[in-house]
Design a protein around this motif. Structure first.
Motif, PDB file in Angstrom:
ATOM      1  N   GLU A 282       3.760  -7.256  -5.215  1.00  0.00           N
ATOM      2  CA  GLU A 282       4.490  -6.985  -3.938  1.00  0.00           C
ATOM      3  C   GLU A 282       5.122  -5.700  -3.735  1.00  0.00           C
ATOM      4  OE1 GLU A 282       7.272 -10.211  -3.050  1.00  0.00           O
ATOM      5  OE2 GLU A 282       5.909 -11.443  -4.309  1.00  0.00           O
ATOM      6  N   SER A 283       5.201  -5.116  -2.479  1.00  0.00           N
ATOM      7  CA  SER A 283       5.781  -4.036  -2.062  1.00  0.00           C
ATOM      8  C   SER A 283       6.512  -4.147  -0.682  1.00  0.00           C
ATOM      9  CB  SER A 283       5.041  -2.813  -2.324  1.00  0.00           C
ATOM     10  OG  SER A 283       4.071  -2.898  -1.426  1.00  0.00           O
ATOM     11  N   MET A 284       7.536  -3.182  -0.661  1.00  0.00           N
ATOM     12  CA  MET A 284       8.040  -3.521   0.813  1.00  0.00           C
ATOM     13  C   MET A 284       8.720  -1.982   0.972  1.00  0.00           C
ATOM     14  SD  MET A 284      10.884  -5.877   2.603  1.00  0.00           S
ATOM     15  CE  MET A 284      12.463  -5.491   1.339  1.00  0.00           C
ATOM     16  N   ASN A 285       8.230  -1.392   2.146  1.00  0.00           N
ATOM     17  CA  ASN A 285       8.709   0.053   2.405  1.00  0.00           C
ATOM     18  C   ASN A 285       9.658  -0.142   3.764  1.00  0.00           C
ATOM     19  OD1 ASN A 285       7.116   0.773   0.469  1.00  0.00           O
ATOM     20  ND2 ASN A 285       5.455   1.664   1.969  1.00  0.00           N
ATOM     21  N   THR A 286      10.717   0.481   3.613  1.00  0.00           N
ATOM     22  CA  THR A 286      11.656   0.088   4.893  1.00  0.00           C
ATOM     23  C   THR A 286      12.071   1.769   5.479  1.00  0.00           C
ATOM     24  OG1 THR A 286      12.696  -1.598   3.941  1.00  0.00           O
ATOM     25  CG2 THR A 286      14.021  -0.556   5.700  1.00  0.00           C
ATOM     26  N   ASP A 287      11.802   1.906   6.826  1.00  0.00           N
ATOM     27  CA  ASP A 287      11.819   3.235   7.404  1.00  0.00           C
ATOM     28  C   ASP A 287      13.369   3.035   7.908  1.00  0.00           C
ATOM     29  OD1 ASP A 287      12.169   5.289   8.940  1.00  0.00           O
ATOM     30  OD2 ASP A 287      10.006   5.393   9.269  1.00  0.00           O
ATOM     31  N   LEU A 288      14.316   3.690   7.196  1.00  0.00           N
ATOM     32  CA  LEU A 288      15.752   3.548   7.927  1.00  0.00           C
ATOM     33  C   LEU A 288      16.301   4.359   9.009  1.00  0.00           C
ATOM     34  CD1 LEU A 288      17.553   3.747   4.403  1.00  0.00           C
ATOM     35  CD2 LEU A 288      16.791   1.715   5.660  1.00  0.00           C
ATOM     36  N   THR A 289      15.162   5.098   9.459  1.00  0.00           N
ATOM     37  CA  THR A 289      15.297   6.185  10.789  1.00  0.00           C
ATOM     38  C   THR A 289      14.925   4.919  12.212  1.00  0.00           C
ATOM     39  OG1 THR A 289      14.646   7.755   9.832  1.00  0.00           O
ATOM     40  CG2 THR A 289      14.398   7.933  12.054  1.00  0.00           C
ATOM     41  N   ASN A 290      13.965   4.199  11.978  1.00  0.00           N
ATOM     42  CA  ASN A 290      13.365   3.311  12.908  1.00  0.00           C
ATOM     43  C   ASN A 290      13.538   1.796  12.715  1.00  0.00           C
ATOM     44  OD1 ASN A 290      11.268   2.846  11.548  1.00  0.00           O
ATOM     45  ND2 ASN A 290      10.054   4.356  12.742  1.00  0.00           N
ATOM     46  N   ASN A 291      13.953   1.664  11.418  1.00  0.00           N
ATOM     47  CA  ASN A 291      14.229   0.068  10.769  1.00  0.00           C
ATOM     48  C   ASN A 291      12.995  -0.436  10.650  1.00  0.00           C
ATOM     49  OD1 ASN A 291      16.957   0.322  10.082  1.00  0.00           O
ATOM     50  ND2 ASN A 291      17.434   0.080  12.310  1.00  0.00           N
ATOM     51  N   GLU A 761      13.686   3.106   2.084  1.00  0.00           N
ATOM     52  CA  GLU A 761      13.877   2.335   0.870  1.00  0.00           C
ATOM     53  C   GLU A 761      12.603   1.837   0.699  1.00  0.00           C
ATOM     54  OE1 GLU A 761      16.934  -0.731   1.450  1.00  0.00           O
ATOM     55  OE2 GLU A 761      18.392   0.812   1.353  1.00  0.00           O
ATOM     56  N   ALA A 762      12.348   1.717  -0.568  1.00  0.00           N
ATOM     57  CA  ALA A 762      11.165   1.109  -1.206  1.00  0.00           C
ATOM     58  C   ALA A 762      11.245   0.103  -2.441  1.00  0.00           C
ATOM     59  CB  ALA A 762      10.112   2.111  -1.768  1.00  0.00           C
ATOM     60  N   TYR A 763      10.687  -0.732  -2.397  1.00  0.00           N
ATOM     61  CA  TYR A 763      10.558  -1.753  -3.526  1.00  0.00           C
ATOM     62  C   TYR A 763       9.424  -2.194  -3.752  1.00  0.00           C
ATOM     63  CZ  TYR A 763      10.634  -6.716  -5.192  1.00  0.00           C
ATOM     64  OH  TYR A 763      10.670  -7.879  -5.936  1.00  0.00           O
ATOM     65  N   ASN A 764       9.105  -2.391  -5.419  1.00  0.00           N
ATOM     66  CA  ASN A 764       7.788  -2.734  -5.676  1.00  0.00           C
ATOM     67  C   ASN A 764       8.068  -3.806  -6.851  1.00  0.00           C
ATOM     68  OD1 ASN A 764       5.475  -0.722  -4.831  1.00  0.00           O
ATOM     69  ND2 ASN A 764       7.482   0.483  -5.184  1.00  0.00           N
ATOM     70  N   TYR A 765       7.027  -4.786  -6.998  1.00  0.00           N
ATOM     71  CA  TYR A 765       7.080  -5.631  -7.936  1.00  0.00           C
ATOM     72  C   TYR A 765       5.729  -6.096  -8.535  1.00  0.00           C
ATOM     73  CZ  TYR A 765       6.838 -10.698  -9.006  1.00  0.00           C
ATOM     74  OH  TYR A 765       6.562 -12.103  -9.711  1.00  0.00           O
ATOM     75  N   GLY A 766       5.728  -6.325  -9.757  1.00  0.00           N
ATOM     76  CA  GLY A 766       4.368  -6.765 -10.573  1.00  0.00           C
ATOM     77  C   GLY A 766       4.558  -7.655 -11.753  1.00  0.00           C
ATOM     78  N   LYS A 767       3.597  -8.298 -11.918  1.00  0.00           N
ATOM     79  CA  LYS A 767       3.638  -9.447 -12.678  1.00  0.00           C
ATOM     80  C   LYS A 767       2.278  -9.846 -13.231  1.00  0.00           C
ATOM     81  CE  LYS A 767       4.125 -13.865 -11.894  1.00  0.00           C
ATOM     82  NZ  LYS A 767       4.435 -15.358 -11.596  1.00  0.00           N
ATOM     83  N   ARG A 768       1.989 -10.098 -14.780  1.00  0.00           N
ATOM     84  CA  ARG A 768       0.783 -10.252 -15.451  1.00  0.00           C
ATOM     85  C   ARG A 768       0.537 -11.971 -15.455  1.00  0.00           C
ATOM     86  NH1 ARG A 768      -2.994  -6.859 -14.419  1.00  0.00           N
ATOM     87  NH2 ARG A 768      -2.666  -4.631 -15.484  1.00  0.00           N
ATOM     88  N   GLY A 769       1.579 -12.562 -15.843  1.00  0.00           N
ATOM     89  CA  GLY A 769       1.583 -13.955 -15.910  1.00  0.00           C
ATOM     90  C   GLY A 769       1.144 -14.338 -17.557  1.00  0.00           C
ATOM     91  N   ARG A 770       1.024 -15.737 -17.507  1.00  0.00           N
ATOM     92  CA  ARG A 770       0.945 -16.119 -18.897  1.00  0.00           C
ATOM     93  C   ARG A 770      -0.522 -16.381 -19.317  1.00  0.00           C
ATOM     94  NH1 ARG A 770       2.048 -21.010 -17.510  1.00  0.00           N
ATOM     95  NH2 ARG A 770       4.287 -20.836 -17.608  1.00  0.00           N
TER      96      ARG A 770
END
Length: 794
Positions: A282-291, A761-770
């Protein structure tokens, strides 16, 4: 050939040194230790020489991995005591001296009946042995290592962590140099994921060198991990065959064979299989100039069919000269399907557009290496050696990708693309090492190494025209990157070692010549520099159960190919990673004080260390039009002070506990594009493992790990914990073994990172699992049951 001529005089002096030897009226004593019942070698047993008259200790050594030992002694009036936990102490008081040699031959150690069960449990557990300038992690038949690759084995080694993306760190620091049998290898190239072709059953031990001496290549600011591969030495035929299956798909078969005679040792390993490695992101990019926000969520796979063949032979020309020729070939066929859903929101959280980006990627990866070794031993001492090795390796990737976008709602999105990659890497290493134990107390080492890295990465991106449905080359993202690096190094070390204390000092000189070129745009970068790398190590044995080690070394971390290459995959074209061709190397001064001690049934080691690094390489993110681009940059200095402790405890004969804890505090000072990156923080990690011996020859193993979060130059990375479980049943006295393993039992091995900046702002998420694995193996001849799993683990 200016690079060679610069050091011609050094090679001449070295050649003269190689012909120098020292002999005196000493007695050479040798023998080999085996178990009385199984006839297997007894490594790391204590061999102590006593004076027959005074009963005083003259000298003490330990047996090698194959149970053999050899040393020289000046006192002819001696007797020997051999001891190892779980075996009765053996005394040798009679022997014959012929030509100043005492050849004891094969010595059998009988089990101590009171400790036999305890030894049976311990013999399967990986353990660490301490030496003057390194720790040796001997890989046991740990259940959690069944059916896994070298990356997973490394994750069980004290001081080492491997994150979800396969990045290796040592004491929390990246920049680790990986060696195979003491030499660079294509199999150790993290950028090509090649470590996955090395499997747990192929590994004899892993040397953890946090403060390397001048003998080792100076690359790797965090230290060196040297993977020692097994090479069977039992006479006659022996081998093992195994089969593994798992969920997600993880199926393989493997065959190991060895034939040993007086003159030849022939060895071979063959493996094939198929595996699928899913990954949630998952990822999320947020532009704080124009939101505005771009949110993505997807799942990708790395489906692999793989083949692996290793062949080799040792030819013992005579007792003093051995010639080895070996080769490895691996071939992978990749299919990487993925689907990522993107959502674009405006400042009021209204959906602007939503679409799916599908990827179909096919690749073939041939890789091979070949190696020639010549080892000469001198008559006065078996440790007086001259070793020459030549290694050649190749890794290739022929890959094509198709990216298609389908709009689900809102504004139409058309960003269909195609990519083609033709990657080729050829590495050549030539080494010459000379070791001379001049006396029992003094020894010298000298050597030289010449390393050549030649890489080409031809990368093309094509965009689809919305009107004509024709794909045209995107010149801004297309180029051919060429990387040519040559490193010449020479070294000399001298050591003084007595029963109580020892000192080792050395100096290494390295010249680096690096040329990178973007052929389409004719952008080039040339670097040529020479550096000195001193090292000092010392040890002092305070008492029978307490020793101290201290060390200093200077190291370099040269930017890797993928740190320099400015073109990367466009799988997620809102989160792009690119290299920096102008990146400079890091330099680190490393200081360390280590104590090794025993308390009752516990064996512990603790270290205090300090590292100061200049030209620190950090990944810096920027954002434009909701696209986050991450690039490595040289940013200032970093000072790190840390504490580490690890050990093993056997409270009962059926339970073994192992643990590792590392904490470090760091202070960063740096500026990039007028912005200050001064900050301080801390991070810590821990591991706790347990092995429980159950009735009916069943073993249960649990290994838990935790990696804390830490602050980065622009944000932070969160911590995570995970648990691995393994169960094994032995059949027919260990000739057949059935293993069940579960990796990441609670699916908690999750990595999250955040970037916080004034404009985005930027957010990144990663998971391989079981992962579940089930393996069955059978040992035949004089071999034992082993496990095999090819492919890579990322």
């Amino acid at each position: 050939m200016p690079l060679f001529s610069k050091y011609t005089f050094t090679f001449l002096l070295f050649s003269i040194a190689c012909n120098f030897s020292f002999s005196q009226n000493t007695i050479e004593v040798s023998g080999t230790l085996i178990e009385a019942e199984t006839k297997q070698a007894v490594p790391y047993a204590t061999v102590v020489f006593f004076d027959k008259t005074s009963k005083a200790i003259i000298k003490g050594i330990t047996s090698d991995d194959d149970g053999s030992f050899s040393t020289t002694i000046n006192n002819p009036n001696f007797y020997i005591e051999i001891s190892f936990m779980g075996f009765a102490t053996k005394s040798i008081t009679t022997y014959s001296v012929t030509n100043n040699k005492v050849t004891l031959g094969t010595i059998t150690l009988a089990p101590d009946n009171q400790a036999l069960d305890e030894v049976t449990v311990r013999a399967e557990v990986s353990k660490t042995v301490f030496k003057l300038d390194k720790r040796v992690f001997n890989v046991g038949k740990d259940i959690s290592s069944t059916g896994v690759s070298a990356l997973e084995v490394l994750n069980n080694v004290p001081s080492v962590n491997v994150n979800i993306e396969g990045e290796i760190s040592l004491r929390g620091s990246s920049g680790v140099q990986i060696l195979i049998n003491g030499k660079p290898s294509v199999l150790a190239d993290a950028s090509s994921n090649a470590l996955g072709t090395i499997t747990a059953d192929m590994i004899e031990s892993i040397e953890v060198i946090t403060n390397p001496s001048a003998k080792y290549e100076a690359s790797g600011t965090a230290g060196i991990l040297n993977i020692i591969l097994k090479k069977e030495d039992k006479k006659g035929w022996n081998g093992s065959i195994s089969a593994n299956t798992g969920i997600p798909d993880n199926h393989s078969i493997g065959l190991s064979l060895n034939r040993r005679t007086e003159k030849f040792n022939l060895f071979a390993q063959l493996g094939a299989g198929y595996r699928s490695l899913p990954r949630d992101s998952e990822s999320m990019n947020t532009d704080l100039t124009n939101n505005e926000v771009i949110y993505s969520k997807g799942k990708d796979y790395r489906d692999e069919t793989f083949f692996n063949l290793t062949l080799g032979a040792d030819y013992h020309i005579n007792e003093l000269n051995v010639l080895t020729l070996s080769g490895n070939f691996a071939y992978e066929i990749e299919d990487q399907p993925s689907a990522t859903t993107f959502s674009h929101f405006d400042a009021s959280d209204n959906l602007i557009s939503k679409w799916i980006r599908d990827e179909v990627t096919d690749a073939t990866n041939p890789k091979w290496q070949y190696e020639l070794n010549y080892k000469k031993q001198f008559e006065n001492n078996e440790d007086h050696t001259l070793l020459f090795s030549a290694l050649g390796s190749f890794f290739g990737k022929d890959q094509s990708s198709q990216f298609n976008s389908t709009t689900l709602s809102g504004t139409e999105v058309n960003d269909d693309q195609q990519t083609e990659t033709n990657f080729q890497q050829a590495d050549y290493t030539f080494k010459l090492d000379y070791t001379n134990p001049i006396t029992e107390e003094y020894s010298i080492e000298a050597g030289a190494q010449y390393l050549i890295n030649d890489v080409g990465n031809d990368y093309e991106v094509r965009d689809k025209d919305d009107n004509s449905n024709v794909y045209t080359v995107n010149e801004a993202l297309t180029n051919n990157f060429e990387y040519d690096q040559k490193v010449l190094g020479v070294y000399f070390t001298g050591a003084f070692e007595r029963d109580k204390w020892g000192l080792k000092a050395g100096l290494r000189v390295e010249n680096t010549n690096l040329v990178t070129l973007l052929t389409n745009t004719n952008e080039n970068n040339t670097q040529d520099y020479t550096n000195f790398f001193p090292s000092v190590h010392s040890s002092y044995k305070v008492g029978e159960n307490f020793s101290l080690q201290a060390g200093y070394s200077k190291r370099i971390f040269r930017p890797r190919l993928w740190d320099l290459n400015p073109f990367f995959n466009v799988r997620n074209n809102f989160n792009v990673r690119v290299g920096n061709p102008n990146l400079q190397p890091e330099f680190t001064d490393s200081y360390e004080l280590t104590s090794i001690y025993k308390i009752g049934k516990a064996a512990l080691s603790s270290s205090v260390y300090y590292k100061y690094t200049t030209e620190v390489i950090e990944r810096v993110s920027t954002s434009l039009d909701n696209v986050t681009t991450t690039t490595p940059e040289n940013i200032g200095t970093n000072g790190t002070v840390g504490f580490e402790t690890n050990g093993k405890y056997n409270p009962t004969k059926w339970l073994t506990l192992t643990g590792d804890f590392n904490f470090n505090y760091f202070n960063r000072v740096g500026t990039f594009e007028t912005k200050s990156f001064d900050f301080s923080g801390s991070q810590w990690s821990s591991k706790l493992g347990s092995k429980i011996g159950l009735p009916a020859d069943i073993d249960l193993e649990l290994t838990g790990s935790y990696q804390s979060g830490y602050e980065t130059v622009q944000g932070d990375v969160t911590g995570f914990a995970f648990l691995d479980l393994g169960i094994r049943k032995k059949i027919i006295k260990g000739k057949v073994m059935v293993n069940l393993g579960v990796r990441d039992l609670f699916e908690s091995r999750i990595q999250e990172s955040y970037v916080y900046q004034d404009t985005f702002e930027a957010y990144n998420y990663g998971k391989r699992g079981r992962f579940f694995t089930l393996g069955v193996s059978y040992g035949f001849g004089k071999g034992e049951a082993m496990t095999y799993s090819g492919g890579r683990r990322r």
